[in-house]
Design a protein around this motif. Sequence first.
Motif, PDB file in Angstrom:
ATOM      1  N   VAL A   1     -63.177  48.658  50.866  1.00 21.65           N
ATOM      2  CA  VAL A   1     -62.057  48.573  50.175  1.00 21.65           C
ATOM      3  C   VAL A   1     -61.523  48.241  51.067  1.00 21.65           C
ATOM      4  N   ILE A   2     -60.843  48.508  51.809  1.00 23.08           N
ATOM      5  CA  ILE A   2     -60.503  48.584  53.111  1.00 23.08           C
ATOM      6  C   ILE A   2     -60.856  47.129  54.262  1.00 23.08           C
ATOM      7  N   GLY A   3     -62.620  46.724  54.548  1.00 22.05           N
ATOM      8  CA  GLY A   3     -63.510  45.510  53.895  1.00 22.05           C
ATOM      9  C   GLY A   3     -62.747  44.050  53.519  1.00 22.05           C
ATOM     10  N   ILE A   4     -63.093  44.212  52.345  1.00 21.50           N
ATOM     11  CA  ILE A   4     -63.120  43.272  51.245  1.00 21.50           C
ATOM     12  C   ILE A   4     -60.965  42.922  51.628  1.00 21.50           C
ATOM     13  N   TRP A   5     -60.548  43.764  51.402  1.00 21.29           N
ATOM     14  CA  TRP A   5     -59.062  43.526  51.280  1.00 21.29           C
ATOM     15  C   TRP A   5     -58.892  42.742  52.942  1.00 21.29           C
ATOM     16  N   MET A   6     -59.519  42.991  53.861  1.00 26.63           N
ATOM     17  CA  MET A   6     -59.488  42.347  55.426  1.00 26.63           C
ATOM     18  C   MET A   6     -60.352  41.414  55.543  1.00 26.63           C
ATOM     19  N   THR A   7     -61.149  40.797  54.321  1.00 28.03           N
ATOM     20  CA  THR A   7     -61.773  39.813  54.408  1.00 28.03           C
ATOM     21  C   THR A   7     -61.357  38.696  53.657  1.00 28.03           C
ATOM     22  N   ARG A   8     -60.791  39.125  52.421  1.00 35.29           N
ATOM     23  CA  ARG A   8     -60.143  38.201  51.648  1.00 35.29           C
ATOM     24  C   ARG A   8     -58.903  37.710  52.454  1.00 35.29           C
ATOM     25  N   ARG A   9     -57.706  38.464  53.466  1.00 35.41           N
ATOM     26  CA  ARG A   9     -56.708  38.116  53.852  1.00 35.41           C
ATOM     27  C   ARG A   9     -57.203  36.751  55.599  1.00 35.41           C
ATOM     28  N   LEU A  10     -57.952  37.728  55.859  1.00 36.82           N
ATOM     29  CA  LEU A  10     -58.208  36.810  56.750  1.00 36.82           C
ATOM     30  C   LEU A  10     -59.659  36.596  57.048  1.00 36.82           C
ATOM     31  N   VAL A  11     -60.078  35.363  56.146  1.00 36.95           N
ATOM     32  CA  VAL A  11     -60.590  34.497  55.678  1.00 36.95           C
ATOM     33  C   VAL A  11     -60.826  33.278  56.469  1.00 36.95           C
ATOM     34  N   ARG A  12     -59.543  32.881  56.744  1.00 36.34           N
ATOM     35  CA  ARG A  12     -59.201  31.565  57.356  1.00 36.34           C
ATOM     36  C   ARG A  12     -59.230  31.916  58.638  1.00 36.34           C
ATOM     37  N   LEU A  13     -58.407  32.887  59.946  1.00 33.31           N
ATOM     38  CA  LEU A  13     -58.714  33.270  60.137  1.00 33.31           C
ATOM     39  C   LEU A  13     -60.620  33.127  61.155  1.00 33.31           C
ATOM     40  N   PHE A  14     -60.939  33.847  60.916  1.00 33.22           N
ATOM     41  CA  PHE A  14     -62.124  33.865  60.630  1.00 33.22           C
ATOM     42  C   PHE A  14     -63.023  32.283  61.293  1.00 33.22           C
ATOM     43  N   LYS A  15     -62.885  31.659  60.591  1.00 36.60           N
ATOM     44  CA  LYS A  15     -62.952  30.246  61.062  1.00 36.60           C
ATOM     45  C   LYS A  15     -63.252  30.416  62.358  1.00 36.60           C
TER      46      LYS A  15
END
Length: 303
Positions: free
Chosen positions: A90-104
């Motif tokens: 749950v936390i991993g999905i939340w962090m990924t969808r929130r920070l996906v643009r930063l992870f570029k």
Amino acid sequence: MTGFWNIGNEKLSSSKLTSLKPYFYLLPSLLVVFFFVGYGLYNAAKSSVAVEEGQPFYYHYQQLFQEGVFLNALAVSVWVAFISTAVSLVIGIWMTRRLVRLFKQDHWKFIAWFPMLIPHFVAAYIVFLLFAPSGWFSSVAFQSGWLENMSQFPLFVNDPYYIGVILTYIWKEIPFVILMLLPVYQEMDMRYEDVSRTLGGNGWTVFKTVEFPWVWPVSLEVFLILFVFVLGAFEVPALLGVTYPKMIPVLAYDWFYQAAWVNRPLAHAMMVFLSAVSLAAAFFILTFAQRWRSRWAMRREEA
């Protein structure tokens, strides 16, 4: 005409080789895994059904499920594996969808994935140093005047609910969830999210209608990987667990090395049972995930 068929056969052979190429790359590692794991499972299965004359071949399995120690170990192992895996997911999905643009940017990826570089034993020891009754947090609370003495600090390590073990697995496995889900989010067409928000959709609506069809099969596979890993891991519960009830890997180690020799077949039966259940769960979950992907792909083509 003969040349035409030769060209066709060459193209067919070339396509077959191309489709088999990934399996050739994996072949050395698969051979090593199948040899060691297969040989170990074979010996364990052989020992688990080796009984005295007049006893049924499933005698040790029958004895295993009559052992209250094993049933308690199974219950606490499933509890720890499910809670730590579900929370990490749950936390991993939340962090990924929130920070996906930063992870570029690569440095954000390094920060998110850094905990994966730390061995689980070291991670467990860090949790022990932070959350033990004489650890860093209890010392800070005592020095700040929040506690009259450090013994009032809540028990987070070596506790019967395995909170310290769960905390260790959560902060260690969240980066793995991000690693597995990040490519999924990067393949999404974020214009659908903009359309959904334009039509008045909130965050939950966007996730349910746009992201969920992509995330769901991968989440099932990640859940399976983490659940089976936690269920069979030894070092963290050995350091942060309690003497009773023990998690299954610790109990199997005790039965095999420290207890009477008569318990060794029970330890083998325990490992064979868990391996069989894990393989069956993997088969059903992976089959379901593949069918979900196929149905979703067909719907996208129809749309």
